[in-house]
Design a protein around this motif. Structure first.
Motif, PDB file in Angstrom:
ATOM      1  N   GLN A  77      -9.510 -15.057   4.430  1.00 15.20           N
ATOM      2  CA  GLN A  77      -9.131 -15.322   3.051  1.00 15.20           C
ATOM      3  C   GLN A  77      -9.222 -14.050   2.213  1.00 15.20           C
ATOM      4  O   GLN A  77     -10.108 -13.229   2.400  1.00 15.20           O
ATOM      5  N   LEU A  78      -8.291 -13.900   1.282  1.00 13.87           N
ATOM      6  CA  LEU A  78      -8.370 -12.805   0.326  1.00 13.87           C
ATOM      7  C   LEU A  78      -7.645 -13.185  -0.958  1.00 13.87           C
ATOM      8  O   LEU A  78      -6.809 -14.094  -0.965  1.00 13.87           O
ATOM      9  N   ILE A  79      -8.000 -12.508  -2.039  1.00 12.00           N
ATOM     10  CA  ILE A  79      -7.375 -12.725  -3.342  1.00 12.00           C
ATOM     11  C   ILE A  79      -6.761 -11.409  -3.787  1.00 12.00           C
ATOM     12  O   ILE A  79      -7.437 -10.381  -3.845  1.00 12.00           O
ATOM     13  N   ILE A  80      -5.472 -11.452  -4.092  1.00 14.04           N
ATOM     14  CA  ILE A  80      -4.730 -10.272  -4.525  1.00 14.04           C
ATOM     15  C   ILE A  80      -4.370 -10.443  -5.992  1.00 14.04           C
ATOM     16  O   ILE A  80      -3.811 -11.467  -6.385  1.00 14.04           O
ATOM     17  N   SER A  81      -4.683  -9.435  -6.789  1.00 12.27           N
ATOM     18  CA  SER A  81      -4.387  -9.475  -8.216  1.00 12.27           C
ATOM     19  C   SER A  81      -3.337  -8.405  -8.544  1.00 12.27           C
ATOM     20  O   SER A  81      -3.544  -7.223  -8.270  1.00 12.27           O
ATOM     21  N   ILE A  82      -2.212  -8.835  -9.126  1.00 10.56           N
ATOM     22  CA  ILE A  82      -1.107  -7.945  -9.475  1.00 10.56           C
ATOM     23  C   ILE A  82      -0.903  -7.983 -10.993  1.00 10.56           C
ATOM     24  O   ILE A  82      -0.764  -9.060 -11.579  1.00 10.56           O
ATOM     25  N   THR A  83      -0.858  -6.809 -11.628  1.00 15.03           N
ATOM     26  CA  THR A  83      -0.630  -6.721 -13.070  1.00 15.03           C
ATOM     27  C   THR A  83       0.679  -5.982 -13.332  1.00 15.03           C
ATOM     28  O   THR A  83       0.926  -4.923 -12.748  1.00 15.03           O
ATOM     29  N   PHE A  84       1.502  -6.535 -14.210  1.00 19.64           N
ATOM     30  CA  PHE A  84       2.762  -5.905 -14.585  1.00 19.64           C
ATOM     31  C   PHE A  84       2.592  -5.196 -15.933  1.00 19.64           C
ATOM     32  O   PHE A  84       1.787  -5.610 -16.772  1.00 19.64           O
TER      33      PHE A  84
END
Length: 273
Positions: A148-155
């Motif tokens: 499991q992993l959590i990916i955070s993407i900011t525009f």
């Protein structure tokens, strides 16, 4: 290929629309400015060197603006041909990677609009950071402590997102993915399990091999500032999850008009370069 002289707002907008995802470089120049005239001759030679880009000229001032998808991505002021080419090469290479596929309806790879220094995945590896996966040629993202992993993407601005692409090894690529948007901070694993997501995906191994766009519920992704992906498991079930490439397909909300630009400084007849 030649530099196109812009005559009015309608012409400007038509050129921006026709360029699609290509890099656009606009020279805002002035006939009375000596340095502007000097760099103008060099600027006219650039389309031959960068045939996949679009070069426009507006008689205003010596100000260069860079666009993709009708949105300003960079600017440079002054008669410095070396500095101009450095910026062109930076964005030109990126646009070749990102605009090679036609997604239709004004959609493009949103890589240019990702604020990469604000992106992360929980327990990120120094050897395999998230930026590796945000380019089709930048390496890969791997997490080998838990599937499991959590990916955070900011525009860097609000965008609309119509699809997402995962390219990964079929055995270790993501399988079930939960998507959250516009979170005030990075969610943790408990929140990712318990909160209501905007959309859940189940990725097949064929999806991972082809890296084809996976459609999202477009109406739910109309004003996205950040997106967080909870990879719940992978296809092998072991502790190693790998993502070679992660891409978001959509369009920026902001558009550009010539009225947005003012004279850089001074009045006609005054030197400013």
């Amino acid at each position: 290929m030649t530099v196109k002289a812009i005559t009015d707002e309608a012409h400007f907008q038509s050129e921006l629309a026709a360029a699609g995802g290509k890099l656009i470089v606009v020279d805002f120049t002035a006939a009375w400015c000596g340095p502007c005239r000097n760099i103008s001759r060099l600027f006219d030679q650039l389309p031959a060197k960068y045939p996949k880009a679009v070069f426009l000229k507006v008689d205003v001032n010596s100000l260069f603006i860079f666009y993709r998808a009708r949105t300003k991505i960079d600017r440079m002021q002054g008669a410095d041909i070396n500095g101009l080419e450095a910026k062109i090469q930076k964005h030109y290479v990126a646009s070749l990677y990102e605009s090679g596929e036609d997604y239709g309806h004004g959609m493009l790879d949103l890589n240019t609009f990702i604020q990469k220094n604000q992106c992360e995945y929980l327990n990120e590896s120094n050897d395999n950071p998230i930026v590796n996966a945000l380019s089709s040629s930048g390496g890969y993202l791997v997490y080998d402590c838990d599937e499991q992993l959590i990916i955070s993407i900011t525009f860097n601005q609000l965008v609309k997102i119509s699809a997402i692409k995962f390219k990964a090894p079929p055995s270790h690529g993501p399988k079930k993915v939960r998507i959250f948007i516009n979170q005030p901070s990075t969610i943790d694993f408990d929140m990712a399990e318990s909160q209501v997501s905007v959309q859940d995906l189940v990725l097949g191994q064929k999806d991972l091999v082809s890296g084809s766009p996976i459609p999202l519920h477009f109406v739910k992704f109309q004003n996205v500032h950040n997106m967080q992906l909870f990879v719940k498991d992978n296809h092998s079930g072991d502790e190693t999850t790998i993502i070679d490439h992660l891409a978001f397909i959509g369009s920026p909300i902001a558009s550009t008009k010539m009225d947005d630009f003012q004279r850089v400084s001074g009045k006609k007849g005054e030197s400013h370069c």
